[in-house]
Design a protein around this motif. Sequence first.
Motif, PDB file in Angstrom:
ATOM      1  N   VAL A  34       6.431  10.806   2.620  1.00 59.14           N
ATOM      2  CA  VAL A  34       5.464  11.124   3.677  1.00 59.14           C
ATOM      3  C   VAL A  34       4.082  10.580   3.313  1.00 59.14           C
ATOM      4  CG1 VAL A  34       4.222  13.024   4.802  1.00 59.14           C
ATOM      5  CG2 VAL A  34       6.703  13.128   4.550  1.00 59.14           C
ATOM      6  N   ALA A  35       3.704  10.706   2.044  1.00 57.29           N
ATOM      7  CA  ALA A  35       2.413  10.152   1.609  1.00 57.29           C
ATOM      8  C   ALA A  35       2.373   8.640   1.810  1.00 57.29           C
ATOM      9  CB  ALA A  35       2.174  10.506   0.143  1.00 57.29           C
ATOM     10  N   SER A  36       3.495   7.967   1.563  1.00 61.99           N
ATOM     11  CA  SER A  36       3.530   6.514   1.756  1.00 61.99           C
ATOM     12  C   SER A  36       3.425   6.160   3.240  1.00 61.99           C
ATOM     13  CB  SER A  36       4.807   5.934   1.157  1.00 61.99           C
ATOM     14  OG  SER A  36       5.948   6.256   1.930  1.00 61.99           O
ATOM     15  N   TYR A  37       4.075   6.943   4.104  1.00 60.91           N
ATOM     16  CA  TYR A  37       3.985   6.680   5.544  1.00 60.91           C
ATOM     17  C   TYR A  37       2.550   6.892   6.034  1.00 60.91           C
ATOM     18  CZ  TYR A  37       9.047   7.392   5.147  1.00 60.91           C
ATOM     19  OH  TYR A  37      10.365   7.329   4.769  1.00 60.91           O
ATOM     20  N   HIS A  38       1.927   7.976   5.583  1.00 68.36           N
ATOM     21  CA  HIS A  38       0.543   8.238   5.988  1.00 68.36           C
ATOM     22  C   HIS A  38      -0.368   7.079   5.592  1.00 68.36           C
ATOM     23  CE1 HIS A  38       0.986  12.932   6.204  1.00 68.36           C
ATOM     24  NE2 HIS A  38       1.710  12.291   7.100  1.00 68.36           N
ATOM     25  N   THR A  39      -0.170   6.574   4.390  1.00 69.05           N
ATOM     26  CA  THR A  39      -0.987   5.442   3.923  1.00 69.05           C
ATOM     27  C   THR A  39      -0.793   4.229   4.821  1.00 69.05           C
ATOM     28  OG1 THR A  39      -0.897   6.209   1.629  1.00 69.05           O
ATOM     29  CG2 THR A  39      -1.397   3.877   1.996  1.00 69.05           C
ATOM     30  N   ALA A  40       0.479   3.929   5.167  1.00 69.22           N
ATOM     31  CA  ALA A  40       0.749   2.790   6.045  1.00 69.22           C
ATOM     32  C   ALA A  40       0.112   2.999   7.420  1.00 69.22           C
ATOM     33  CB  ALA A  40       2.259   2.589   6.191  1.00 69.22           C
ATOM     34  N   PHE A  41       0.183   4.219   7.953  1.00 74.90           N
ATOM     35  CA  PHE A  41      -0.394   4.487   9.271  1.00 74.90           C
ATOM     36  C   PHE A  41      -1.917   4.394   9.239  1.00 74.90           C
ATOM     37  CE2 PHE A  41       3.519   7.384  10.040  1.00 74.90           C
ATOM     38  CZ  PHE A  41       4.286   6.273  10.334  1.00 74.90           C
ATOM     39  N   TRP A  42      -2.550   4.906   8.167  1.00 75.27           N
ATOM     40  CA  TRP A  42      -4.009   4.798   8.070  1.00 75.27           C
ATOM     41  C   TRP A  42      -4.455   3.342   7.953  1.00 75.27           C
ATOM     42  CZ3 TRP A  42      -7.126   8.026   9.890  1.00 75.27           C
ATOM     43  CH2 TRP A  42      -7.002   9.406   9.730  1.00 75.27           C
ATOM     44  N   TRP A  43      -3.737   2.553   7.166  1.00 74.78           N
ATOM     45  CA  TRP A  43      -4.101   1.140   7.057  1.00 74.78           C
ATOM     46  C   TRP A  43      -3.875   0.411   8.380  1.00 74.78           C
ATOM     47  CZ3 TRP A  43      -6.884  -1.642   3.813  1.00 74.78           C
ATOM     48  CH2 TRP A  43      -7.140  -1.132   2.538  1.00 74.78           C
ATOM     49  N   SER A  44      -2.808   0.754   9.098  1.00 78.37           N
ATOM     50  CA  SER A  44      -2.597   0.164  10.423  1.00 78.37           C
ATOM     51  C   SER A  44      -3.761   0.515  11.348  1.00 78.37           C
ATOM     52  CB  SER A  44      -1.285   0.670  11.031  1.00 78.37           C
ATOM     53  OG  SER A  44      -0.168   0.159  10.341  1.00 78.37           O
ATOM     54  N   ALA A  45      -4.191   1.776  11.292  1.00 71.30           N
ATOM     55  CA  ALA A  45      -5.349   2.186  12.095  1.00 71.30           C
ATOM     56  C   ALA A  45      -6.581   1.378  11.715  1.00 71.30           C
ATOM     57  CB  ALA A  45      -5.608   3.681  11.914  1.00 71.30           C
ATOM     58  N   GLY A  46      -6.742   1.125  10.404  1.00 67.15           N
ATOM     59  CA  GLY A  46      -7.867   0.310   9.958  1.00 67.15           C
ATOM     60  C   GLY A  46      -7.792  -1.121  10.456  1.00 67.15           C
ATOM     61  N   PHE A  47      -6.574  -1.698  10.430  1.00 65.15           N
ATOM     62  CA  PHE A  47      -6.402  -3.052  10.976  1.00 65.15           C
ATOM     63  C   PHE A  47      -6.836  -3.095  12.439  1.00 65.15           C
ATOM     64  CE2 PHE A  47      -2.579  -3.957   7.955  1.00 65.15           C
ATOM     65  CZ  PHE A  47      -3.462  -4.138   6.905  1.00 65.15           C
ATOM     66  N   PHE A  91       0.831  -1.210   0.000  1.00 67.75           N
ATOM     67  CA  PHE A  91       0.000   0.000   0.000  1.00 67.75           C
ATOM     68  C   PHE A  91       0.865   1.259   0.000  1.00 67.75           C
ATOM     69  CE2 PHE A  91      -3.326  -2.667   2.412  1.00 67.75           C
ATOM     70  CZ  PHE A  91      -3.843  -3.141   1.216  1.00 67.75           C
ATOM     71  N   ALA A  92       1.927   1.256   0.804  1.00 66.48           N
ATOM     72  CA  ALA A  92       2.800   2.427   0.888  1.00 66.48           C
ATOM     73  C   ALA A  92       3.522   2.672  -0.434  1.00 66.48           C
ATOM     74  CB  ALA A  92       3.809   2.245   2.019  1.00 66.48           C
ATOM     75  N   GLY A  93       4.008   1.596  -1.065  1.00 66.40           N
ATOM     76  CA  GLY A  93       4.680   1.756  -2.353  1.00 66.40           C
ATOM     77  C   GLY A  93       3.766   2.335  -3.409  1.00 66.40           C
ATOM     78  N   SER A  94       2.519   1.862  -3.450  1.00 69.02           N
ATOM     79  CA  SER A  94       1.551   2.392  -4.416  1.00 69.02           C
ATOM     80  C   SER A  94       1.245   3.857  -4.129  1.00 69.02           C
ATOM     81  CB  SER A  94       0.253   1.572  -4.356  1.00 69.02           C
ATOM     82  OG  SER A  94       0.489   0.225  -4.708  1.00 69.02           O
ATOM     83  N   ALA A  95       1.151   4.221  -2.851  1.00 69.34           N
ATOM     84  CA  ALA A  95       0.848   5.605  -2.488  1.00 69.34           C
ATOM     85  C   ALA A  95       1.956   6.551  -2.934  1.00 69.34           C
ATOM     86  CB  ALA A  95       0.638   5.718  -0.980  1.00 69.34           C
ATOM     87  N   ALA A  96       3.213   6.127  -2.742  1.00 71.99           N
ATOM     88  CA  ALA A  96       4.329   6.975  -3.170  1.00 71.99           C
ATOM     89  C   ALA A  96       4.324   7.167  -4.681  1.00 71.99           C
ATOM     90  CB  ALA A  96       5.650   6.361  -2.708  1.00 71.99           C
ATOM     91  N   ALA A  97       4.103   6.090  -5.422  1.00 70.31           N
ATOM     92  CA  ALA A  97       4.067   6.186  -6.885  1.00 70.31           C
ATOM     93  C   ALA A  97       2.895   7.054  -7.352  1.00 70.31           C
ATOM     94  CB  ALA A  97       3.964   4.783  -7.488  1.00 70.31           C
ATOM     95  N   ASP A  98       1.743   6.912  -6.704  1.00 65.58           N
ATOM     96  CA  ASP A  98       0.571   7.719  -7.080  1.00 65.58           C
ATOM     97  C   ASP A  98       0.813   9.201  -6.802  1.00 65.58           C
ATOM     98  OD1 ASP A  98      -0.672   5.410  -7.866  1.00 65.58           O
ATOM     99  OD2 ASP A  98      -1.904   5.223  -6.051  1.00 65.58           O
ATOM    100  N   TRP A  99       1.503   9.496  -5.687  1.00 67.82           N
ATOM    101  CA  TRP A  99       1.761  10.911  -5.364  1.00 67.82           C
ATOM    102  C   TRP A  99       2.671  11.520  -6.421  1.00 67.82           C
ATOM    103  CZ3 TRP A  99       5.268  14.677  -4.659  1.00 67.82           C
ATOM    104  CH2 TRP A  99       4.870  15.827  -3.976  1.00 67.82           C
TER     105      TRP A  99
END
Length: 519
Positions: free
Chosen positions: A477-490, A450-458
């Motif tokens: 930073v966008a990739s870290y935010h994505t990882a943190f949001w998904w962790s929150a979702g888990f 998810f983080a890798g895709s977020a960085a590429a999309d940004w």
Amino acid sequence: MSSTEPGRHLADAATPAPARTGPPRPRTSPEGVHAAPAPRAQWVVLVVLSLAQLMVVLDATIVNIALPTAQGALGFSDENRQWVVTSYALAFGSLLLLGGRLSDLVGRKPTFLVGLVGFGLASALGGAAQSFEVLIAARALQGVSGALLAPAALSLLTTTFTDPAARTKAFGIFGGVSGAGGGIGLLLGGVLTEHLSWRWCLYINVVLAVVAVVAGALLLKHERSPERPVLDWAGTVLAVLGLVGVVYGLAGAESDGWSAATTWGFLTAGVVLLAVFCWWQSRAAHPLLPLRVVLDRDRGGALIGIAVVGAGMFGIFLFLTYCMTSTLGYSPVQTGLGFLPMIAAISVAAGVVGSVLMPRVGPKPLTPTGLLLAALGMAWLTRIDVDSAYAGAVLPGLLVTGLGLGFVFASAMATATLGVRASDAGVGSAVANTAQQIGGSIGTALLSAFAGSAAADWIAGHVAGAPTAADAAQAAVASYHTAFWWSAGFFAAGAVVTLLLLRPGAPVADPDAAPVIAH
């Protein structure tokens, strides 16, 4: 899951043996060797076992601090860095059950010593690695050795301390080493990486292993379980191949994409093999994982909570380490120090929950509450930017997440082995740690994708030409935010599931049962 009432917590517990009459006889192993050493020697054995435990626990955090520096030295990509964590956790988690069975079959002392030697040699190989492939192979070998070492150490501790009062004290010390090991690893990893080399974060295990091997060979007694287990080789192969398929498929999504044939091929093969494993466990005469252990409603809910914590916590260490070092510019020592408030919060919360709250209210309000707190903490970490201050953006999230993880560790670990049959005690202990490690492997692979895709999309959405250093920092930073949001979702999803599964009421525990130690 079973839906019986709270009073059935000990329904699976073994029936107590009738009281003996006459003078007590010394406990011996099947070979006639005394199982319990003299009182003074017991505490020396505890030191040896605690040293081995420290080595295993250190590895969970010390390598994370060294990882950014190791990546720079060996030149592996962001897509591949997750394998430094995942290769260890996957090998460790998938083989823990087999390691516990082998310690009963071959003997606890030889299994313990072989695990120690293997861990030391694998650490030396990793420290000397000149390529990414060698480092990953060494980390996987560390995981295999840890799967032999950890169950044998726990079994040796249980059989060495037979007096209930001494056993409680010994497990308290052993558990304290486990709890402190994470903090020690963070500090030690920072100091070694900054002042010596990232390689010493692996070489330090060699020093610990040599001391523990010499002391263990001299002090430990050779004994085997009186009930010789039959190894479920078919179940072991199915479980390992299935887990590798799932994790490899998820990891491949970061580099190959979710639509790639390899991604779905490995995922499909892994899921099918795991389904066959479950079918086989219901029919095997001597299953690797008796399904009765995981189909209890409370135990199943606790194991789900542990797996979710593993998924989220591994992500915290991996991505927040890179965020602190690469984006915020912290040194390895500063990064290690930055994590310490979370370790302290885990220790304080676990102590209060385990000694005060758990005996009164049981796991139902505690495990879901802890997971919700962890979700809130991860959501707070999404406030981090390229110029954020530690006190405002990082510290609050770490403290709240640490409190939540402490709630879950204390309540779910205790519930995961409550009421397990005496014949399943080893498997019950191993499956809790397996859930944490496998959850971490799957979580790390998913979050990395998810983080890798977020960085590429940004980059694709914000940069027209070649990205600058500032663009790369914002994409990270966008990739870290994505990882943190998904962790929150888990964590949030885990809170809902555990709230539905766990039954209300205080647990009824066996006072002679040994506690589980998380690795």
